[in-house]
Design an enzyme around this catalytic site. Structure first.
Site, PDB file in Angstrom:
ATOM      1  N   GLU A   4       8.589 100.598   0.658  1.00  0.00           N
ATOM      2  CA  GLU A   4       8.626  99.269   1.271  1.00  0.00           C
ATOM      3  C   GLU A   4       8.571  98.234   0.157  1.00  0.00           C
ATOM      4  O   GLU A   4       7.761  98.353  -0.770  1.00  0.00           O
ATOM      5  CB  GLU A   4       7.430  99.125   2.221  1.00  0.00           C
ATOM      6  CG  GLU A   4       7.081  97.740   2.674  1.00  0.00           C
ATOM      7  CD  GLU A   4       8.211  97.006   3.378  1.00  0.00           C
ATOM      8  OE1 GLU A   4       8.523  95.883   2.935  1.00  0.00           O
ATOM      9  OE2 GLU A   4       8.744  97.545   4.370  1.00  0.00           O
ATOM     10  N   ASP A  40      11.588  98.278  -4.343  1.00  0.00           N
ATOM     11  CA  ASP A  40      12.875  98.042  -3.695  1.00  0.00           C
ATOM     12  C   ASP A  40      13.493  99.402  -3.397  1.00  0.00           C
ATOM     13  O   ASP A  40      13.579 100.259  -4.285  1.00  0.00           O
ATOM     14  CB  ASP A  40      13.790  97.239  -4.638  1.00  0.00           C
ATOM     15  CG  ASP A  40      15.106  96.853  -3.973  1.00  0.00           C
ATOM     16  OD1 ASP A  40      15.655  95.802  -4.341  1.00  0.00           O
ATOM     17  OD2 ASP A  40      15.558  97.597  -3.077  1.00  0.00           O
ATOM     18  N   ASP A  86      14.815 101.920   7.804  1.00  0.00           N
ATOM     19  CA  ASP A  86      14.316 100.961   8.798  1.00  0.00           C
ATOM     20  C   ASP A  86      14.218  99.604   8.111  1.00  0.00           C
ATOM     21  O   ASP A  86      13.149  99.132   7.748  1.00  0.00           O
ATOM     22  CB  ASP A  86      12.940 101.411   9.307  1.00  0.00           C
ATOM     23  CG  ASP A  86      12.354 100.407  10.293  1.00  0.00           C
ATOM     24  OD1 ASP A  86      11.113 100.354  10.417  1.00  0.00           O
ATOM     25  OD2 ASP A  86      13.145  99.652  10.908  1.00  0.00           O
TER      26      ASP A  86
HETATM   27  N1  SAM Z   1      13.138  97.556  12.944  1.00  0.00           N
HETATM   28  C1  SAM Z   1      13.332  96.357  12.293  1.00  0.00           C
HETATM   29  C2  SAM Z   1      14.753  95.921  12.446  1.00  0.00           C
HETATM   30  O1  SAM Z   1      15.547  96.737  12.869  1.00  0.00           O
HETATM   31  O2  SAM Z   1      15.078  94.790  12.220  1.00  0.00           O
HETATM   32  C3  SAM Z   1      12.908  96.500  10.861  1.00  0.00           C
HETATM   33  C4  SAM Z   1      11.501  96.594  10.767  1.00  0.00           C
HETATM   34  S1  SAM Z   1      10.757  96.781   9.223  1.00  0.00           S
HETATM   35  C5  SAM Z   1       9.546  95.580   9.387  1.00  0.00           C
HETATM   36  C6  SAM Z   1      11.848  96.149   8.004  1.00  0.00           C
HETATM   37  C7  SAM Z   1      11.225  96.264   6.621  1.00  0.00           C
HETATM   38  O3  SAM Z   1      12.239  96.389   5.605  1.00  0.00           O
HETATM   39  C8  SAM Z   1      10.390  95.032   6.216  1.00  0.00           C
HETATM   40  O4  SAM Z   1       9.053  95.412   6.100  1.00  0.00           O
HETATM   41  C9  SAM Z   1      10.996  94.594   4.876  1.00  0.00           C
HETATM   42  O5  SAM Z   1      10.039  94.132   3.965  1.00  0.00           O
HETATM   43  C10 SAM Z   1      11.649  95.904   4.407  1.00  0.00           C
HETATM   44  N2  SAM Z   1      12.690  95.730   3.395  1.00  0.00           N
HETATM   45  C11 SAM Z   1      13.658  94.782   3.352  1.00  0.00           C
HETATM   46  N3  SAM Z   1      14.421  94.952   2.246  1.00  0.00           N
HETATM   47  C12 SAM Z   1      13.924  96.033   1.583  1.00  0.00           C
HETATM   48  C13 SAM Z   1      14.297  96.711   0.381  1.00  0.00           C
HETATM   49  N4  SAM Z   1      15.334  96.296  -0.363  1.00  0.00           N
HETATM   50  N5  SAM Z   1      13.594  97.810   0.023  1.00  0.00           N
HETATM   51  C14 SAM Z   1      12.539  98.246   0.780  1.00  0.00           C
HETATM   52  N6  SAM Z   1      12.126  97.630   1.924  1.00  0.00           N
HETATM   53  C15 SAM Z   1      12.823  96.550   2.320  1.00  0.00           C
END
Ligand code: SAM
Length: 290
Positions: free
Chosen positions: A110, A142, A160
């Site tokens: 995350e 990332d 996700d």
């Molecule tokens: N289920 C939701 C949706 O479909 O929109 C997504 C939920 S989850 C909270 C999404 C997560 O992806 C967030 O916590 C965000 O910080 C994470 N995220 C975004 N970009 C990212 C990246 N490049 N690497 C890892 N995590 C990432």
């Protein structure tokens, strides 16, 4: 009496419409290093998390998305021991993955530690069974960097992510899928959140086109999540094992029984198989991916 605050979903402004949600109480609001985060209570949907103006999760309907992003790839695979989640900060998917006792290790990568931090307080149903679980590893990084550098391999990778904006954009790139393929075991499965086809058709077609440059089988399955506005949500599906999504109903049912028939509210073996039967307009978008 002053009007209650309303929080807009701005994801589809360019399509000329906005949903707004009445706020009972704001529980948490901040600009993190990566995104603008609002967690609030809604009279009907319960706790709702939005990131950069897009609904991420609500306590009312989270089960649909979390169950279908988890049980479909794991039960189709049939022998998933190593699982990777990219994103998933609220831990709703991690909680579902750990219901599979056959999964020896779950790694979650995350980018935004604050999403996990406040989820510990505000989404205890998700985080309690996960944080501290000896089968669970949390990596704050990332996702692109992780899959490009790790020397580990995974049977199932679940992306996700947020939408293809801001930090989430790289997770829809060919570069990212190339790196995911690199750390998938033979016949392993990659599933992705791939948007709502009626509103985000390009996202689906380009995503599947990128899958098909790498995998023998690139397509999607669907489910309807009330607060992911626009009807069917597409979950991207990519694997070299073409037979996996055709696993017979009775085999899926037997694997679920072997996994302990843990309670579900959306996923059933029938819904699992049916989710790959695509409505014509979505099948056409998939076909257009070439
Ligand atoms: N289920 C939701 C949706 O479909 O929109 C997504 C939920 S989850 C909270 C999404 C997560 O992806 C967030 O916590 C965000 O910080 C994470 N995220 C975004 N970009 C990212 C990246 N490049 N690497 C890892 N995590 C990432």
């Amino acid at each position: 009496m002053a009007d209650k605050r309303r929080i807009p979903e701005t994801l589809f402004d360019d399509l000329g419409f906005r949903m707004t949600y009445e706020v009972e109480r704001v529980l948490y609001e901040m600009q993190t290093e990566h995104q603008h985060l609002v967690l609030f209570e809604h009279p009907f949907f319960g706790k709702m998390l939005t990131l950069d103006g897009a609904t991420q999760v609500t306590t009312k309907d989270e089960f649909v998305y979390h169950e279908m992003m988890t049980h479909v790839p794991i039960l189709a695979h049939g022998d998933a021991k190593e699982v990777l989640i990219v994103g998933g900060g609220d831990c709703g998917i991690a909680e579902e993955v750990l219901k599979h006792k056959s999964v020896r290790r779950l790694t979650q990568v995350e980018i935004d530690a604050s999403v996990v931090e406040f989820s510990k307080e505000h989404f205890p149903d998700f985080t309690k069974p996960v944080i501290g679980n000896k089968r669970f590893d949390l990596v704050i990084d990332d996702g692109m960097n992780y899959v490009a550098t790790t020397d580990r391999c995974f049977d199932v990778i679940i992306v996700d992510s947020t939408d293809p904006l801001g930090p989430g954009k790289i997770l829809f790139s060919q570069k990212f899928y190339n790196a995911c393929k690199r750390c998938l075991t033979k016949g392993g499965v990659l599933v992705t959140q791939n948007g709502v086809p009626i509103l985000q058709s390009g996202e689906l077609t380009t995503g599947i086109r990128k899958f098909r440059k790498l995998f023998a089988d690139g397509t999607c399955y669907v489910a309807a999540i009330p607060t992911y506005i626009g009807g069917h949500m597409a979950m991207g599906w990519a694997t070299d094992n073409k037979r996996l999504r055709h696993t017979p109903l009775k085999t899926i049912a037997a694997r679920y029984r072997k996994a302990g028939s843990f309670p579900t509210r959306y996923w059933t073996s029938e819904m699992h198989v049916a989710a790959f039967a695509l409505p014509r307009f979505i099948a056409d978008l998939v076909a257009r991916a070439g």
